[in-house]
Design an enzyme around this catalytic site. Structure first.
Site, short mmCIF file in Angstrom:
data_model
loop_
_atom_site.label_atom_id
_atom_site.label_comp_id
_atom_site.label_asym_id
_atom_site.label_seq_id
_atom_site.Cartn_x
_atom_site.Cartn_y
_atom_site.Cartn_z
CB CYS A 100 -0.87 0.08 1.14
SG CYS A 100 -1.83 -1.55 1.45
N GLY A 141 -1.32 1.47 -4.99
CA GLY A 141 -2.68 0.80 -4.74
C GLY A 141 -3.81 1.56 -5.55
CG ASN A 170 3.34 -0.43 2.99
OD1 ASN A 170 4.14 -0.14 2.07
ND2 ASN A 170 2.80 -1.73 2.21
N GLY A 171 2.13 -3.28 4.56
CA GLY A 171 2.69 -4.71 5.20
C GLY A 171 2.06 -5.74 5.62
CB CYS A 177 10.87 -5.33 0.22
SG CYS A 177 9.93 -6.14 -1.10
CE1 TYR A 196 5.99 -4.54 -11.84
CE2 TYR A 196 5.08 -4.02 -9.73
CZ TYR A 196 4.94 -4.21 -11.25
OH TYR A 196 3.64 -3.92 -11.62
CB CYS A 256 13.69 -9.16 2.31
SG CYS A 256 12.64 -10.86 2.19
#
Length: 470
Positions: free
Chosen positions: A6, A32, A107-108, A242, A248, A441
């Site tokens: 998000c 989003g 967000n997550g 991330c 992306y 990650c």
């Protein structure tokens, strides 16, 4: 799994807080497209406006100019990864208990959300939604009795496991925090004398705010009366941001995790050209996701860059559409080829990722029908072989083409003459990291999860659990 990739925005002390939040969310729309919401506080009253759809569809001048009064605001964009795509699951999630008004924008993904929800329900908590974010609210309410808001939030964070960047609005306090691993981004900025928060710096650019710094992994930042207080959420943990933000998801004009997204994606293309050169007539992307890596590949290889697929900019990003039917429709509508540039050509397509492979297969088939002589694909990230439990919507191995197929088999399925994925080492070198000291990650590539996933943590676990209990 869930759906919680998000966009967050918050602003403190601005007389046009709702309007600034609208612009911030507008800049973050790529994060989003399912729903949007804004909550404001004017010192005595909390107000909200939420709805399904894009920012420009949910808010109008009446909301921004008259109804959403106040100089403190928090906004949220939802690309659902936790709970169904329904109005009741829109955020910010707002509750009132005692004299406290609390709005949360998240967000997550919390990997132990179902376990915590069951525990809370046994002690009398009544849930209104199927989003994991609501777990935070019940935990905060549980710990708030007799303590401060800051203490309650910190105790709540000690109970949850997973990836979270949060903005909380608690009456006249705004609280920003990131999980101890820092999986999701969250930035702090300044607009005049006012503080602003956003998932990405492109939101600051639109409102001409100054970038101050990221909220640090494991940090809780409290904004009150235009003063800042910083707290630590327990013991430090290894940073595991991330990497898909850089591959992306983030906008190329943003700065995320201390890196300029445009430059990192271009470097991925350069590294890819060095790893897997091939003789061809030109390099092309499928816009917009592969454009910047394709530029890097073109420059490193010396091959021309051509835009032979033209995008219809009035169609949303296919990756974040909520159903396969909509994705297939978008493939047909979103891109149209320049036919004269394709016949008898040897083409290198640079793509940023392959998740399911169905969309790319349709596009490659079209190029074959138009007479392309050779089609080679170079992918600017490693093969995605493992589900994400931290907020990206590829949540089961069954959805991932690389989980059960070799590279040669994927190339054959898509219809390619050759296929190469960027190596993990190449990806890390492109983002100023290394396998020995990685701050990212990489679980979707190597299956090494920094936060152990819940056995029941598949995409709709909360939704399915609630349906069964009813």
């Amino acid at each position: 799994m869930k759906k919680e990739y998000c966009g967050l925005f918050g602003i403190y002390g601005h007389p046009e807080a709702a309007r600034m939040t609208y612009f911030g969310l507008y800049a973050l729309q790529h994060r989003g497209q399912e729903s949007a919401g804004i909550v404001t506080w004017d010192g005595t009253t909390i107000r909200e406006q939420k709805g399904m759809g894009l920012v420009a569809e949910v808010f109008n001048e009446r909301h921004l100019g008259k109804e959403l009064k106040g100089n403190i605001a928090v906004g949220h964009l939802r690309y659902s990864t936790a709970g169904a795509s329904l109005l009741r699951n829109c955020q910010p999630f707002l509750v009132r208990f005692g004299n406290m008004n609390l709005a949360i924008a998240h967000n997550g993904n919390l990997v132990n959300a179902l376990e915590l929800r069951r525990e809370l329900e046994k002690t009398g908590s009544i849930f209104q939604t199927t989003i994991d974010s609501e777990v935070f609210v019940h935990l905060i309410a549980k710990y708030l009795n007799g303590g401060t808001m800051e203490e309650a939030v910190m105790k709540a964070c000690s109970k949850v496991r997973g990836a979270y960047s949060l903005i909380l609005l608690a009456n006249n306090k705004m609280i920003a925090l990131r999980d101890p691993h820092g999986v999701r981004p969250l930035m702090l900025g300044r607009l005049g004398d006012n503080y602003v928060l956003a998932s990405e710096t492109c939101a600051f650019d639109l409102i001409e705010a100054e970038i101050i710094r990221p909220i640090e992994p494991g940090e809780m930042l409290v904004i009150q009366d235009k003063c800042l207080q910083s707290f630590r959420l327990g013991e430090p943990q290894p940073t595991k941001q991330c990497i898909f933000e850089l591959v992306y998801f983030a906008r190329p004009d943003s700065e995320v995790f201390g890196e300029v997204v445009y430059l990192r994606r271009k470097q991925m293309g350069i590294t890819l050209a060095n790893e897997a050169p091939v003789d061809a007539d030109y390099v092309m992307p499928f816009p917009d996701s592969g454009v910047y890596a394709a530029i890097g590949y073109s420059q490193a290889s010396g091959l021309p860059f051509e835009s032979t697929m033209i995008r219809n900019h009035y169609v949303g990003r296919t990756f974040i559409q909520p159903s396969q039917d909509m994705r297939d429709f978008s493939v047909r509508v979103k891109l149209n080829p320049v036919r004269q540039m394709i016949k008898d050509k040897r083409i290198i397509i640079v793509e940023d990722s392959i998740v399911r492979g169905t969309t790319i297969r349709t596009r490659v088939k079209k190029l074959r029908e138009l007479g392309a002589r050779e089609i080679h694909m170079r992918v600017s990230c490693p093969a995605i072989r493992h589900p994400c439990f931290y907020g990206i919507d590829f949540s089961s191995k069954g959805e991932l083409i690389a989980a059960h197929n070799k590279v040669e088999e994927i190339a054959r399925f898509i219809g390619l003459d050759s296929l190469h994925y960027l190596s993990i080492e190449g990806l890390l070198s492109s983002v100023n990291s290394s396998p020995e000291e990685s701050r990212f990650c990489l679980a979707c590539f190597d299956g090494k999860y920094p936060i152990a996933p819940c056995a029941e943590g598949m995409k709709m676990c909360l939704e399915d659990s609630v349906a069964l209990s009813w």
